[in-house]
Structures are given as C-alpha cells and as structure tokens.
Scaffold this motif. Structure first.
Motif, PDB file in Angstrom:
ATOM      1  N   GLY A  45       0.917  23.922   9.788  1.00 58.61           N
ATOM      2  CA  GLY A  45       2.040  23.596   8.912  1.00 58.61           C
ATOM      3  C   GLY A  45       1.913  22.225   8.268  1.00 58.61           C
ATOM      4  N   ASP A  46       2.890  21.886   7.483  1.00 62.19           N
ATOM      5  CA  ASP A  46       2.852  20.654   6.697  1.00 62.19           C
ATOM      6  C   ASP A  46       2.869  19.383   7.530  1.00 62.19           C
ATOM      7  N   LEU A  47       3.475  19.433   8.717  1.00 60.31           N
ATOM      8  CA  LEU A  47       3.585  18.208   9.517  1.00 60.31           C
ATOM      9  C   LEU A  47       2.278  17.884  10.244  1.00 60.31           C
ATOM     10  N   PHE A  48       1.318  18.789  10.198  1.00 64.60           N
ATOM     11  CA  PHE A  48      -0.016  18.502  10.723  1.00 64.60           C
ATOM     12  C   PHE A  48      -1.026  18.664   9.593  1.00 64.60           C
ATOM     13  N   PRO A  49      -1.038  17.765   8.621  1.00 64.72           N
ATOM     14  CA  PRO A  49      -1.965  17.904   7.501  1.00 64.72           C
ATOM     15  C   PRO A  49      -3.409  17.761   7.966  1.00 64.72           C
ATOM     16  N   THR A  50      -4.340  18.315   7.213  1.00 58.19           N
ATOM     17  CA  THR A  50      -5.743  18.292   7.664  1.00 58.19           C
ATOM     18  C   THR A  50      -6.272  16.872   7.821  1.00 58.19           C
ATOM     19  N   HIS A  51      -5.732  15.906   7.051  1.00 57.98           N
ATOM     20  CA  HIS A  51      -6.247  14.548   7.236  1.00 57.98           C
ATOM     21  C   HIS A  51      -5.726  13.925   8.533  1.00 57.98           C
ATOM     22  N   GLY A  52      -4.784  14.597   9.201  1.00 54.86           N
ATOM     23  CA  GLY A  52      -4.174  13.988  10.387  1.00 54.86           C
ATOM     24  C   GLY A  52      -4.656  14.539  11.700  1.00 54.86           C
ATOM     25  N   VAL A  53      -5.311  15.687  11.697  1.00 54.66           N
ATOM     26  CA  VAL A  53      -5.713  16.275  12.979  1.00 54.66           C
ATOM     27  C   VAL A  53      -7.157  16.772  12.934  1.00 54.66           C
ATOM     28  N   ALA A  54      -7.724  16.935  14.127  1.00 48.70           N
ATOM     29  CA  ALA A  54      -9.099  17.437  14.233  1.00 48.70           C
ATOM     30  C   ALA A  54      -9.114  18.944  14.063  1.00 48.70           C
ATOM     31  N   THR A  55     -10.013  19.439  13.226  1.00 49.03           N
ATOM     32  CA  THR A  55     -10.214  20.885  13.135  1.00 49.03           C
ATOM     33  C   THR A  55     -11.165  21.304  14.253  1.00 49.03           C
ATOM     34  N   THR A  56     -11.236  22.602  14.473  1.00 50.63           N
ATOM     35  CA  THR A  56     -12.127  23.106  15.521  1.00 50.63           C
ATOM     36  C   THR A  56     -13.572  22.668  15.267  1.00 50.63           C
ATOM     37  N   ALA A  57     -13.998  22.748  13.999  1.00 47.21           N
ATOM     38  CA  ALA A  57     -15.389  22.401  13.678  1.00 47.21           C
ATOM     39  C   ALA A  57     -15.670  20.933  13.989  1.00 47.21           C
ATOM     40  N   TRP A 213      -6.056   5.657   6.451  1.00 49.65           N
ATOM     41  CA  TRP A 213      -4.898   6.242   5.771  1.00 49.65           C
ATOM     42  C   TRP A 213      -3.741   5.222   5.751  1.00 49.65           C
ATOM     43  N   GLN A 214      -3.535   4.536   6.886  1.00 48.75           N
ATOM     44  CA  GLN A 214      -2.452   3.540   6.955  1.00 48.75           C
ATOM     45  C   GLN A 214      -2.718   2.355   6.010  1.00 48.75           C
ATOM     46  N   ASN A 215      -3.972   1.931   5.916  1.00 49.54           N
ATOM     47  CA  ASN A 215      -4.308   0.828   4.985  1.00 49.54           C
ATOM     48  C   ASN A 215      -3.953   1.210   3.560  1.00 49.54           C
ATOM     49  N   ASP A 216      -4.311   2.421   3.209  1.00 54.01           N
ATOM     50  CA  ASP A 216      -4.033   2.921   1.867  1.00 54.01           C
ATOM     51  C   ASP A 216      -2.516   2.951   1.622  1.00 54.01           C
ATOM     52  N   PHE A 217      -1.809   3.479   2.612  1.00 57.42           N
ATOM     53  CA  PHE A 217      -0.351   3.602   2.481  1.00 57.42           C
ATOM     54  C   PHE A 217       0.300   2.225   2.341  1.00 57.42           C
ATOM     55  N   PHE A 218      -0.046   1.296   3.231  1.00 52.21           N
ATOM     56  CA  PHE A 218       0.642  -0.008   3.229  1.00 52.21           C
ATOM     57  C   PHE A 218       0.230  -0.869   2.043  1.00 52.21           C
ATOM     58  N   SER A 219      -1.027  -0.789   1.606  1.00 55.54           N
ATOM     59  CA  SER A 219      -1.393  -1.614   0.447  1.00 55.54           C
ATOM     60  C   SER A 219      -0.618  -1.139  -0.775  1.00 55.54           C
ATOM     61  N   LYS A 220      -0.472   0.181  -0.926  1.00 55.63           N
ATOM     62  CA  LYS A 220       0.323   0.697  -2.058  1.00 55.63           C
ATOM     63  C   LYS A 220       1.787   0.286  -1.906  1.00 55.63           C
ATOM     64  N   ALA A 221       2.340   0.433  -0.699  1.00 54.08           N
ATOM     65  CA  ALA A 221       3.767   0.110  -0.472  1.00 54.08           C
ATOM     66  C   ALA A 221       4.043  -1.361  -0.772  1.00 54.08           C
ATOM     67  N   LEU A 222       3.049  -2.233  -0.506  1.00 55.17           N
ATOM     68  CA  LEU A 222       3.257  -3.680  -0.709  1.00 55.17           C
ATOM     69  C   LEU A 222       2.791  -4.145  -2.088  1.00 55.17           C
ATOM     70  N   GLY A 223       2.252  -3.232  -2.888  1.00 59.17           N
ATOM     71  CA  GLY A 223       1.776  -3.590  -4.229  1.00 59.17           C
ATOM     72  C   GLY A 223       0.529  -4.462  -4.196  1.00 59.17           C
ATOM     73  N   LEU A 224      -0.304  -4.284  -3.149  1.00 59.24           N
ATOM     74  CA  LEU A 224      -1.544  -5.068  -3.026  1.00 59.24           C
ATOM     75  C   LEU A 224      -2.746  -4.153  -3.239  1.00 59.24           C
ATOM     76  N   THR A 225      -3.879  -4.738  -3.629  1.00 63.27           N
ATOM     77  CA  THR A 225      -5.108  -3.947  -3.614  1.00 63.27           C
ATOM     78  C   THR A 225      -5.523  -3.785  -2.156  1.00 63.27           C
ATOM     79  N   HIS A 226      -6.410  -2.837  -1.925  1.00 65.03           N
ATOM     80  CA  HIS A 226      -6.898  -2.611  -0.568  1.00 65.03           C
ATOM     81  C   HIS A 226      -7.504  -3.893   0.013  1.00 65.03           C
ATOM     82  N   ASP A 227      -8.302  -4.600  -0.813  1.00 67.31           N
ATOM     83  CA  ASP A 227      -8.965  -5.820  -0.330  1.00 67.31           C
ATOM     84  C   ASP A 227      -7.961  -6.925  -0.024  1.00 67.31           C
ATOM     85  N   GLU A 228      -6.944  -7.049  -0.885  1.00 65.52           N
ATOM     86  CA  GLU A 228      -5.901  -8.065  -0.628  1.00 65.52           C
ATOM     87  C   GLU A 228      -5.163  -7.749   0.666  1.00 65.52           C
TER      88      GLU A 228
END
Ligand SMILES: NC(=O)c1ccc[n+]([C@@H]2O[C@H](COP(=O)([O-])OP(=O)(O)OC[C@H]3O[C@@H](n4cnc5c(N)ncnc54)[C@H](O)[C@@H]3O)[C@@H](O)[C@H]2O)c1
Length: 277
Positions: A45-57, A213-228
């Motif tokens: 389901g949506d609350l376990f997106p593929t980027h968040g959990v390990a697949t069998t493979a 994923w968290q770096n991406d989320f927080f840099s966008k939320a704070l209006g910073l580039t990833h490097d900043e």
C-alpha cells in the motif's frame, strides 16, 4: 575478544542496501555470528512506498553479499507489526540455528515527514506500529526464548538523535524514538536477572537510503540546496562529518560483545558529538 563466535543474531529491517541493518549484520558476521536478515520483503500500500522498504529481491541480494564474506546467513520475511509473523520468525530461527543470542531491533519507518497539523492518523499509526509495537513484539518473543535458554543474551534497540531531541515534520518519528529509550530502560530492568542486556543506540544523521531521502526532504523544506543543507548539518558535528553505517555497526557489535557485559539500560549516542545528553 568480543566473544561473539557462533552467536546467533537477528537483525530486523536489515534487507536494504546501504542501510544500518545491513551494516550491523555484516559486522556481527565478521565477529563470528550467524546472522538472520529479517525484513518485510514486500511492499504494502501507499504507506510502504518502494523507496521506504526492502523488496524480496533486495533482501536476498543483501543476504548473498554477507554470505559471500563467509558468514552463515538466513533470511526471513517478517512484518514486525504482526505478532504471528514475529512468532514465526523466532520459531524458524530456533529451528534452523538451535537458539538465539542477539536481537537488533532496527526495523523503522522514518520517511513519513509531515507537520502535525497535516499528518493523518494512519500515518501516525504506521510509524508508531513499526518503530514501537514492532520492537515490543520482537523483544517479547525473543526474550522468552533467551530466558528459556538460560545463557543470557543481548538486545540492541535502534533509537535516534530523534529519541533525545525534537525535529520538525517528525513528531511521530520522534515520539516513537523517545519511546524506544523508555522501553529499553524498562526491559533492561526486567531482563537483568536473566543476564540479558538491553541497550539503545542513538545515531545522528547517516546517509542511508532513508537518510538520503530525508536530506532531500529537509533541504527542500528549508529552501536550501543539498550541499548547503549538508554543510549546515556538518558544521554542528564536532567530529566534522555525518555518521557512517559502520560507525553504528561498530557500536552495535561492542554492545553485543562480552566487553559490554555490565552495560544495560543505556541510550548511547553515536553522533560525532552532535548529541551529548
Ligand atoms: N539513517 C539515519 O540517519 C538514522 C538515524 C537515526 C536512526 N535511524 C534508525 O535506524 C534504523 C534503520 O534506518 P536506515 O537509515 O537504515 O533506514 P532504512 O529505511 O534503510 O531501513 C529501515 C528498514 O526497516 C524495514 N521495515 C520497515 N517496515 C517494516 C516492517 N513492518 N517489518 C519489518 N521491517 C520493516 C525496511 O524494509 C528497511 O529495510 C531505523 O530504525 C531508523 O529509524 C536511522
């Protein structure tokens, strides 16, 4: 020196490449443990997106890589929220390896980032269910086995810097990780008489799949580039860099070792000095 040769270790949530679970399983294997790679092994389901959990493979690939280093490895599909699934995991490990010595409660959900005013009750529940209920269920059933075996044991719970400090967009996660520390302290008292130590590790940021994923989320939320964003984070860390999976793995192996036999009920920061209480 660590006295881990032949010990049997379960690491939950260890089926992802680059995750803390993989690093801890690898290191416990290097110290002589037989390791159980336990993970969801599917998406749901949506609350376990593929980027968040390990697949069998991915789970099987991680296991194969650790096996290639000479470690005896078993894989188990286990949803830590589900008591029947946890009981089945414990039974399968006992059947294959004849017992259990170490449980690392690592499975966690850290990718649901919402302001409290925006968070749905289902989102809150999935974070608390994996991070706390899952830890409770795994601890309950492994502890029963450890007590029955009468040879002591080790339980290591993966909390977070978020177990000691608040973070915006992460109230459910932070509440769960504070809960992990309270759970650890209580269970340490209950299991002390059985020579089972129970400790938590509180990592600061580690750039795993979740961390990226968290770096991406927080840099966008704070209006910073990833490097900043990364430079600002690094400037707060006395040792001058974010954590690495192996930093956490080394701490875990030590807590599981004979060397840490008189350490229980602790919530140990592994944060390069960023978190000090
Ligand atoms: N990466 C960091 O910066 C960081 C910092 C502090 C604490 N942590 C904690 O460390 C642990 C591992 O994090 P990571 O960064 O390796 O993240 P990750 O997302 O790579 O690992 C989490 C694992 O938990 C598994 N999982 C999720 N739901 C599950 C369920 N219901 N049953 C069984 N397994 C389930 C996922 O499949 C995944 O393999 C988590 O508990 C996380 O909260 C991570």
């Amino acid at each position: 020196m660590y006295g881990l040769h032949g010990k049997i270790a379960i690491v939950t949530g260890s089926g992802r490449h680059g995750g803390l679970g993989q690093a801890m399983a690898l290191r416990l294997g290097q110290e002589g443990c037989k390791v159980v790679i336990a993970d969801l092994g599917r998406t749901e389901g949506d609350l376990f997106p593929t980027h968040g959990v390990a697949t069998t493979a991915e789970l099987e690939q991680v296991a194969a890589e650790i096996r290639a280093t000479g470690t005896e490895v078993m894989t188990v599909h286990c949803d830590v929220r589900d008591e029947a699934s946890v009981e089945a995991m414990v039974a399968a490990v006992v059947e294959r390896f004849g017992g259990i010595d170490i449980l690392v409660n690592n499975a966690g959900v850290g990718y649901l980032m919402k302001l409290v005013t925006e968070m749905t009750a289902d989102e809150w529940d999935v974070v608390l269910d994996v991070n706390l209920r899952g830890m409770f269920l795994c601890t309950k059933h492994v502890a029963r086995q450890l007590i029955a075996q009468q040879r002591g044991g080790r339980i290591v719970n993966i909390s977070s810097q978020g177990g000691k400090s608040g973070f915006p967009y992460a109230s459910a996660y932070v509440a769960s990780k504070h809960g992990v520390i309270g759970f650890t302290r209580s269970v340490a008292i209950e299991l002390g008489a059985h020579n089972v130590t129970v400790n938590a590790i509180c990592p600061n940021h580690v750039t795993t799949g979740l961390g990226a994923w968290q770096n991406d989320f927080f840099s966008k939320a704070l209006g910073l580039t990833h490097d900043e964003y990364m430079a600002a984070m690094t400037s707060r860390i006395p040792l001058g860099r974010p954590g690495l999976p192996d930093d956490i793995a080394k701490a875990c192996a030590w807590l599981c070792s004979e060397q840490a036999g008189y350490v229980t009920g602790e919530a140990m920061n592994v944060s390069g000095g960023e978190e000090t209480h």
